[in-house]
Design a protein around this motif. Structure first.
Motif, short mmCIF file in Angstrom:
data_model
loop_
_atom_site.label_atom_id
_atom_site.label_comp_id
_atom_site.label_asym_id
_atom_site.label_seq_id
_atom_site.Cartn_x
_atom_site.Cartn_y
_atom_site.Cartn_z
N THR A 190 -6.15 -5.67 -0.56
CA THR A 190 -5.95 -4.31 -0.05
C THR A 190 -4.52 -4.15 0.46
N PHE A 191 -4.07 -5.11 1.29
CA PHE A 191 -2.69 -5.07 1.80
C PHE A 191 -1.69 -5.08 0.64
N ASP A 192 -1.92 -5.99 -0.29
CA ASP A 192 -0.97 -6.21 -1.37
C ASP A 192 -0.86 -5.00 -2.30
N GLU A 193 -2.00 -4.53 -2.80
CA GLU A 193 -1.98 -3.42 -3.76
C GLU A 193 -1.42 -2.14 -3.13
N SER A 194 -1.82 -1.87 -1.88
CA SER A 194 -1.32 -0.64 -1.23
C SER A 194 0.16 -0.76 -0.90
N ALA A 195 0.63 -1.96 -0.53
CA ALA A 195 2.06 -2.15 -0.23
C ALA A 195 2.91 -1.96 -1.49
N ILE A 196 2.40 -2.44 -2.60
CA ILE A 196 3.14 -2.28 -3.86
C ILE A 196 3.28 -0.79 -4.20
N ILE A 197 2.20 -0.03 -4.04
CA ILE A 197 2.25 1.41 -4.33
C ILE A 197 3.22 2.11 -3.37
N LEU A 198 3.10 1.82 -2.07
CA LEU A 198 3.97 2.45 -1.08
C LEU A 198 5.43 2.05 -1.28
N GLY A 199 5.66 0.79 -1.59
CA GLY A 199 7.03 0.32 -1.79
C GLY A 199 7.72 1.06 -2.91
N ARG A 200 6.99 1.23 -4.01
CA ARG A 200 7.55 1.94 -5.16
C ARG A 200 7.76 3.43 -4.82
N ALA A 201 6.79 4.03 -4.16
CA ALA A 201 6.86 5.47 -3.87
C ALA A 201 7.94 5.80 -2.84
N LEU A 202 8.12 4.91 -1.87
CA LEU A 202 9.07 5.18 -0.78
C LEU A 202 10.43 4.51 -1.01
N SER A 203 10.55 3.73 -2.09
CA SER A 203 11.79 2.98 -2.39
C SER A 203 12.20 2.08 -1.23
N VAL A 204 11.23 1.29 -0.76
CA VAL A 204 11.49 0.33 0.31
C VAL A 204 11.03 -1.05 -0.14
N LYS A 239 -1.49 9.00 -3.09
CA LYS A 239 -2.27 9.12 -1.85
C LYS A 239 -3.73 8.78 -2.10
N LYS A 240 -4.29 9.31 -3.18
CA LYS A 240 -5.69 9.07 -3.48
C LYS A 240 -5.94 7.60 -3.81
N ARG A 241 -5.02 6.98 -4.57
CA ARG A 241 -5.17 5.56 -4.91
C ARG A 241 -5.16 4.69 -3.66
N VAL A 242 -4.21 4.96 -2.77
CA VAL A 242 -4.09 4.16 -1.54
C VAL A 242 -5.26 4.43 -0.61
#
Length: 330
Positions: free
Chosen positions: A13-27, A55-58
């Motif tokens: 959960t941590f990993d998949e959501s962090a990957i999505i957020l990292g890509r979306a927020l460019s961090v 948002k829905k995926r996360v």
């Protein structure tokens, strides 16, 4: 539910959501991990910049996680695994996480020293991601008021988000720990000492352990600063390099410690916990001098075997238990 399975599930959960957020927020992954941990604590996505699809995926990942099913240790371990993954991507020398086994062992030493029912105030002046402190807090659940300091905003955000997930009260300070701290004296200090030189010579001049010439050792100054914020009779547990008392300036350090503290123990940690022999460390256990406080009859000196050697480990633990029993009798 098997703890190993739950740790792996929550890590995903941590990993998949962090990957999505990292890509979306460019961090970076670590920055995104701090964000997703905070989201998970609140139960919903806080970042408005995300597309509706992201948002829905996360959100689905958070809803499926159901944090209330997990023990605090499972949450801490899952989060730690994700942090370790992020650190592998861009490692800096002072971004190494304190191994779990060291935190658990320090908690054991603290319990032997102070009993298991007395609330106390704790400080880690180099808290980093908070893994050492949260390992201790999980062992003393609900008994500790904790304070942590770190200059690195990313690490401090990870410590903050992790403490929230575990519902541990920690007051965090984003500053250079060797600058003045607005923290009252505490009962216990724990710290995996940052090893190296401190570049601020002007600030170092305020310390008795400043170098006679050139930059001062940061780890020496952290010891002195910790003592400034420890109440008389309080205890300090430092993770130190094995060569601490063999380096230049060590005579000054020894003289300072002789004046300020009673050294209660030096426990060498298993070399297997570290990348190489040169990186190996020990636990230095000290108590700040106070009126009526007696010097221990003998200093506890021990060398921990590989933790996989259960018989040798049990023998050393018996030796440590005997030392505490004799020491507490006076």
């Amino acid at each position: 539910m098997n703890q190993q399975v739950t740790v792996e599930q929550l890590f995903s959960t941590f990993d998949e959501s962090a990957i999505i957020l990292g890509r979306a927020l460019s961090v970076t992954y670590l920055e995104a991990l701090g964000e997703t941990a905070e989201n998970l604590f609140h139960g919903y996505v806080l970042q408005e910049e995300l597309t509706e699809i992201d948002k829905k995926r996360v959100q689905k990942l958070y809803d499926n996680a159901r944090l209330e099913r997990y023990s605090k240790e499972s949450i801490r371990k899952s989060y730690q695994l994700a942090i370790l993954k992020g650190m592998k991507e861009h490692v800096q020398p002072n971004h190494q996480m304190t191994p779990d086994s060291i935190g658990v062992f320090i908690a054991y030493l603290m319990r032997k020293s102070n009993g298991s029912k007395k609330p106390f105030i704790l400080l880690d002046p180099a808290i980093g991601t908070g893994n050492l402190v949260t390992t201790v807090l999980n062992e003393f659940d609900g008994m500790v008021e904790a304070h942590g300091v770190d200059l690195d905003e990313v690490l401090l955000k990870l410590a903050y988000a992790g403490a929230n997930l575990l519902r541990h009260p920690i007051t965090l300070y984003n500053q250079d720990a060797l600058e003045p701290l607005l923290i009252d004296p505490v009962d216990v200090v724990v710290c995996d000492l940052p090893v190296g030189y401190y570049p601020n010579d002007v600030r170092a001049a305020d310390y008795r352990l400043n170098a006679d010439s050139g930059h001062s050792y940061a780890h020496h100054l952290f010891i002195e600063q910790s003592l400034r914020h420890t109440r008389p009779g309080g205890q300090l547990f430092f993770i130190i390099p094995n060569g601490l008392f063999e380096s230049p300036e060590s005579k000054k350090l020894q003289a300072f410690l002789t004046e300020e503290v009673y050294i209660e123990g030096v426990i060498q940690l298993p070399e297997s916990l570290f990348k190489n022999k040169q990186a190996a460390k020990s636990i230095l256990m000290m108590r700040k001098k106070a009126p009526g406080l007696k010097k221990p009859k003998e200093v506890l000196l021990a060398s921990m075997p590989s933790l996989t050697d259960k018989k040798a480990t049990a023998s050393i633990v018996q030796k440590i238990d005997r030392w505490f029993s004799d020491h507490q009798k006076g």
